[in-house]
Motif scaffolding. Structure first.
Motif, mmCIF file in Angstrom:
data_model
loop_
_atom_site.group_PDB
_atom_site.id
_atom_site.type_symbol
_atom_site.label_atom_id
_atom_site.label_comp_id
_atom_site.label_asym_id
_atom_site.label_seq_id
_atom_site.Cartn_x
_atom_site.Cartn_y
_atom_site.Cartn_z
ATOM 1 N N ALA A 26 31.032 33.184 -17.308
ATOM 2 C CA ALA A 26 31.260 34.673 -17.428
ATOM 3 C C ALA A 26 32.667 34.806 -18.299
ATOM 4 C CB ALA A 26 31.697 35.280 -16.002
ATOM 5 N N LEU A 27 32.702 35.871 -19.323
ATOM 6 C CA LEU A 27 33.539 36.007 -20.148
ATOM 7 C C LEU A 27 34.444 37.468 -19.987
ATOM 8 C CD1 LEU A 27 31.849 34.890 -23.439
ATOM 9 C CD2 LEU A 27 33.520 33.343 -21.830
ATOM 10 N N GLY A 28 35.751 37.200 -19.737
ATOM 11 C CA GLY A 28 36.367 38.628 -19.662
ATOM 12 C C GLY A 28 36.813 39.076 -21.212
ATOM 13 N N PRO A 29 37.376 40.230 -21.113
ATOM 14 C CA PRO A 29 37.691 40.595 -22.734
ATOM 15 C C PRO A 29 38.843 39.856 -23.358
ATOM 16 C CG PRO A 29 38.472 42.353 -20.915
ATOM 17 C CD PRO A 29 37.756 41.284 -20.241
ATOM 18 N N GLY A 30 39.074 39.968 -24.549
ATOM 19 C CA GLY A 30 40.249 39.385 -25.140
ATOM 20 C C GLY A 30 39.921 37.967 -25.874
ATOM 21 N N LEU A 31 40.716 36.993 -25.377
ATOM 22 C CA LEU A 31 40.567 35.793 -25.888
ATOM 23 C C LEU A 31 39.218 34.987 -25.450
ATOM 24 C CD1 LEU A 31 44.247 34.547 -25.548
ATOM 25 C CD2 LEU A 31 43.148 35.045 -27.736
ATOM 26 N N PRO A 32 38.979 35.315 -24.297
ATOM 27 C CA PRO A 32 37.740 34.555 -23.941
ATOM 28 C C PRO A 32 36.337 34.760 -24.898
ATOM 29 C CG PRO A 32 38.816 35.441 -22.028
ATOM 30 C CD PRO A 32 39.554 35.989 -23.160
ATOM 31 N N CYS A 33 36.478 35.802 -25.604
ATOM 32 C CA CYS A 33 35.547 36.406 -26.394
ATOM 33 C C CYS A 33 35.348 35.499 -27.723
ATOM 34 C CB CYS A 33 35.418 37.941 -26.853
ATOM 35 S SG CYS A 33 35.249 38.859 -25.292
ATOM 36 N N ALA A 99 34.306 31.041 -14.818
ATOM 37 C CA ALA A 99 34.868 32.538 -15.582
ATOM 38 C C ALA A 99 35.885 32.273 -16.402
ATOM 39 C CB ALA A 99 35.488 33.531 -14.386
ATOM 40 N N VAL A 100 36.212 32.661 -17.576
ATOM 41 C CA VAL A 100 37.162 32.686 -18.457
ATOM 42 C C VAL A 100 37.522 33.781 -18.695
ATOM 43 C CG1 VAL A 100 38.015 31.755 -20.935
ATOM 44 C CG2 VAL A 100 35.859 30.934 -19.610
ATOM 45 N N LEU A 101 39.099 34.055 -18.416
ATOM 46 C CA LEU A 101 39.583 35.436 -18.174
ATOM 47 C C LEU A 101 41.003 35.538 -19.047
ATOM 48 C CD1 LEU A 101 39.277 36.081 -14.446
ATOM 49 C CD2 LEU A 101 37.785 37.148 -16.295
ATOM 50 N N GLN A 102 41.582 36.534 -19.509
ATOM 51 C CA GLN A 102 42.769 36.468 -20.006
ATOM 52 C C GLN A 102 43.590 37.504 -18.970
ATOM 53 O OE1 GLN A 102 43.090 38.044 -24.135
ATOM 54 N NE2 GLN A 102 45.479 37.835 -24.096
ATOM 55 N N PRO A 103 44.267 36.609 -18.143
ATOM 56 C CA PRO A 103 45.189 37.575 -17.433
ATOM 57 C C PRO A 103 46.364 37.899 -18.227
ATOM 58 C CG PRO A 103 44.615 35.579 -16.450
ATOM 59 C CD PRO A 103 44.179 35.244 -17.856
ATOM 60 N N SER A 104 47.513 38.897 -17.748
ATOM 61 C CA SER A 104 48.617 39.244 -18.084
ATOM 62 C C SER A 104 49.696 38.354 -17.572
ATOM 63 C CB SER A 104 48.800 40.659 -18.178
ATOM 64 O OG SER A 104 48.707 41.072 -16.911
ATOM 65 N N GLY A 127 38.339 46.209 -13.735
ATOM 66 C CA GLY A 127 37.151 45.851 -14.495
ATOM 67 C C GLY A 127 36.367 44.969 -13.576
ATOM 68 N N SER A 128 35.589 43.932 -14.283
ATOM 69 C CA SER A 128 34.783 42.941 -13.618
ATOM 70 C C SER A 128 35.505 42.053 -13.459
ATOM 71 C CB SER A 128 33.644 42.808 -14.253
ATOM 72 O OG SER A 128 33.837 42.212 -15.420
ATOM 73 N N ALA A 129 37.019 41.846 -13.781
ATOM 74 C CA ALA A 129 37.781 40.538 -13.604
ATOM 75 C C ALA A 129 37.660 39.845 -12.094
ATOM 76 C CB ALA A 129 38.975 40.743 -13.995
ATOM 77 N N VAL A 130 37.691 40.818 -11.406
ATOM 78 C CA VAL A 130 37.775 40.570 -9.834
ATOM 79 C C VAL A 130 36.507 39.920 -9.199
ATOM 80 C CG1 VAL A 130 38.113 41.209 -7.525
ATOM 81 C CG2 VAL A 130 39.604 42.520 -9.404
ATOM 82 N N ASP A 131 35.481 40.451 -9.601
ATOM 83 C CA ASP A 131 33.936 39.935 -9.427
ATOM 84 C C ASP A 131 34.124 38.499 -10.158
ATOM 85 O OD1 ASP A 131 32.828 42.287 -8.009
ATOM 86 O OD2 ASP A 131 33.233 43.166 -9.852
ATOM 87 N N MET A 132 34.709 38.273 -11.223
ATOM 88 C CA MET A 132 34.207 37.087 -12.130
ATOM 89 C C MET A 132 35.277 35.971 -11.423
ATOM 90 S SD MET A 132 34.455 38.162 -15.978
ATOM 91 C CE MET A 132 33.193 38.918 -16.778
#
Lengths: 466, 225
Positions: A26-33, A99-104, A127-132
């Motif tokens: 699962a890809l979050g927005p930002g760098l993961p894309c 899950a690949v996410l870009q947290p702050s 967004g869906s970051a929590v579900d991911m």
């Protein structure tokens, strides 16, 4: 003077080393894309975007696909579109490996802050970051090591509301790779030109240096799609153990029933099976079928069934009892009767990682007895739990080699729901095609739910010899 | 004197016809097995009704003609359907989300018993020890209203409309109209009102075959088709 900061494409190449063949990511927005572009199209990795695209890949525009960052995305062959509820189910239901996410911010204990930053504090948009983060087995945080002003994104404790408590396993930044361990953060790799001391100096959290500290590398692993095509029903079911819980598809009649897999299960002879199924085999004794059609009865007659969870377990007519009813009356099987809609929803919930739900169906009846009851907005509800099986046998019309399935007419029924709610899902189809031959909008069951595919042999008969 | 048990009652087609009158134009309707299934043949001309079936189909067509049977196109009763434009297929979870979520306007079901307060008992005969609930409980709970179409008495001549159900319940207080081979009876959750009687039957005769008190409507009339 430290080295330079890595470009996003290089970071993505390093992230790709964490993937494996057949991984669901699962890809979050930002760098993961950037990650899909790091891999060849044929890698077989399933990328999930919360926009509802499965098997998508960043880059040139294709149709109406967008990734999680609202960038237009191209869909790989065998990709499909699904609704946001289904995406949430894929994430929450344990179908996601990484899950690949870009947290702050990421804290020393693995807590992370996703959307909120100091500029937007007070606004909360997970967004869906929590579900991911909660659904994936492994969470990789991909982020710049520092804010543009030089402040560390890796902190002792998050200063903003967290989106996931202790969920991050690995942090990959533009200068380092850090593991989150029970003992805290461990620096395991540094980017070219950077020393451990330099990384520690720009990190606002205690950092131990691995005894096996390495330099970051950027080679991309060779990944291949998992082979899901099996040569026979017996081969596809050979690891079914005694006592397994098995989802068996079908509504009631011969349509939508995996007759070939049922015969395979019978021939394997494995005992003490617990079936979850709309019926416990009524096609042979009711208007739903014909007298010699194969149904669950072949397993019951072979003494393989110790329990059925079903909505329509017995023949509509007491004078024409099914094999299951006879076994039940002899005390050989258990039966749990579940209203049909509750059965479907329990499976949907099980597949989507929802532990339980309140439903009005069955409140105040025999089937609601012993269940937690609750009045919500003046209406009676009972608590029903999600269902999940060890194996699932379903009947599709066609599948591609990635396991994407399409169905025919009313033979869809329980199949797509059951496919989501088992550790191993096996589909029986008339035909297997190449990825891309089933339209993305046409695919009902995305291949990440399907582990094994068998073709019903052309000479197979769904009728018993009599 | 002629015994009430031998007196002529309405055929199932007339019951189905009477129920059909109750289906609003443009409504989404789920028909149970038996007499309810026949209702679709009698919808008054000019009215469009969309049929939903738990087998996972909306806008069901008519029953398939002989030779045209397709195992991948069935209704919840296992009958083969004719394909029609505008039909759609969905899985069981969605089929029941439609029901439970109140998106199906009317459900027509058969029943073993209906009580004075509109309780429905149609899924299990206690003497068998096991029953098929199928989609009945979801339909009873979720549809905006349940019409029951059934014979007025069982095969032993016992009333099927009773003060309180003695068979296991399907749903509480969910029935708003009962159409039998003798009468049309309204349920408002408190009690039963006799609205129409079959030709040749008096309200008193209908009451004699009913296990619950009937209030006779001031505008009681003969079955209206």
């Amino acid at each position: 003077m430290p080295g330079t900061h890595l470009e996003p494409a290089s970071v993505a190449q390093r992230v790709s080393q964490e993937l494996f063949s057949g991984a669901v990511v699962a890809l979050g927005p930002g760098l993961p894309c950037y990650l899909p572009d790091a891999l060849p199209d044929t890698s077989g990795v399933w990328f999930i975007a919360d926009s509802g695209a499965l098997g998508s890949k960043g880059g040139e525009a294709h149709g109406s696909a967008v990734d999680a960052g609202e960038n237009s995305a191209s869909l790989l062959s065998g990709g499909s579109f699904t609704g946001v509820v289904d995406v949430a189910g894929i994430l929450r239901g344990g179908h996601t490996d990484i899950a690949v996410l870009q947290p702050s911010q990421v804290a020393a204990n693995g807590d992370f802050v996703h959307w909120t930053s100091e500029e937007t504090a007070g606004l909360f948009a997970p967004g869906s970051a929590v579900d991911m983060a909660y659904g994936a087995a492994t969470v990789i945080a991909v982020m710049p090591h520092q804010y543009p002003g030089g402040r560390s994104n890796i902190v002792s404790q998050c200063s903003l509301p967290v989106d996931g408590a202790g969920r991050v396993n690995i942090i990959i930044t533009d200068v380092s790779v850090i593991k989150v361990t029970a003992a805290g953060l461990e620096l395991v790799e540094t980017a070219p030109g950077w020393t451990a001391e330099e990384i520690i100096a720009i990190t606002d959290a205690p950092l131990t240096v691995s005894s096996d500290l390495k330099g970051m590398t950027f080679n991309v692993p060779t990944l291949e799609p998992t082979n899901k095509v099996y040569s026979s029903a017996i081969e596809a079911l050979s690891d079914v153990l005694e006592g397994s819980i098995i989802n068996v598809d079908g509504f009631a009649g011969p349509g939508g029933m995996a007759h070939y897999l049922m015969v395979g299960l019978r021939d394997l002879g494995v005992k003490k099976l617990q079936l979850i199924s709309n019926t416990a085999g009524v096609a042979r004794v009711s208007a739903f079928g014909v007298p010699n059609i194969i149904d669950h009865s072949i397993l019951v007659e072979n003494n393989q069934v110790v329990k059925a969870t079903a909505s329509y377990p017995v023949s509509p007519s007491a004078s024409r009892p099914s094999a299951f009813e006879e076994a039940y009356n002899r005390g050989e099987t258990e039966l749990e009767v579940v209203p049909q809609g509750t059965l479907a929803e329990r499976l949907r919930s099980g597949g989507a990682g929802v532990a339980a739900f309140y439903t009005p169906t069955g409140a105040g009846t025999l089937l609601g007895e012993g269940k937690e009851a609750r009045i919500i907005d003046g209406k009676d509800y009972i608590l029903e739990t999600g269902l999940r099986a060890d194996f699932c046998i379903i009947r599709g019309y066609k599948a591609d080699t990635l396991g994407n399935v399409v169905y025919k007419g009313t033979s869809r029924n329980f199949n797509p729901v059951m496919a989501t709610a088992a550790e191993i899902t096996v589909v029986e189809v008339d035909e297997i095609v190449e990825p891309g031959q089933l339209g993305p909008e046409e695919i009902v069951t995305p291949g990440l739910f399907v582990n094994r595919i068998v073709v019903r042999p052309a000479d197979f008969s769904a009728y018993l010899e009599i | 004197m002629e015994s009430l048990a031998d007196k002529e009652r309405l055929p199932r087609e007339i019951m189905a016809m009477r129920v059909a009158k109750e289906l609003p134009d443009g409504s989404y309707v789920n028909l149970g097995i038996g007499i309810p299934t026949m209702v679709s043949s009698f919808v008054p001309e000019g009215r469009t009704v969309f049929y939903h079936s738990e087998s996972g189909i909306l806008n069901c067509g008519p029953l398939a003609e002989e030779g045209n049977e397709d195992i991948d196109l069935i209704n919840a009763g296992g009958q083969y359907l004719e394909p029609v434009g505008g039909m759609s297929f969905f899985d069981s979870a969605e089929a029941f989300a439609m029901i439970r979520g109140g998106h199906v306007d009317v459900t027509v079901l058969g029943s073993h018993q209906v009580s004075a307060t509109g309780d429905l008992a149609n899924w299990m005969l206690p003497q068998r020890g096991v029953g098929n609930v199928g989609g009945a409980m979801d339909l009873a709970t979720g549809a905006s209203g349940v019409i029951v179409a059934m014979e007025h008495t069982d095969r032993n001549g016992e009333p099927k409309i009773v003060q309180e159900c003695t068979f296991p319940l399907t749903g509480k207080g969910c029935v708003y109209l009962i159409v039998t081979d003798l009468a049309v009876i309204e349920c408002d959750g408190q009690g039963l009102t006799l609205k129409e009687v079959a030709p040749g039957w008096t309200p008193e005769e209908v009451q004699q075959l009913t296990g619950a008190k009937l209030t006779i409507s001031p505008d009681i009339r003969e079955f209206e088709l």
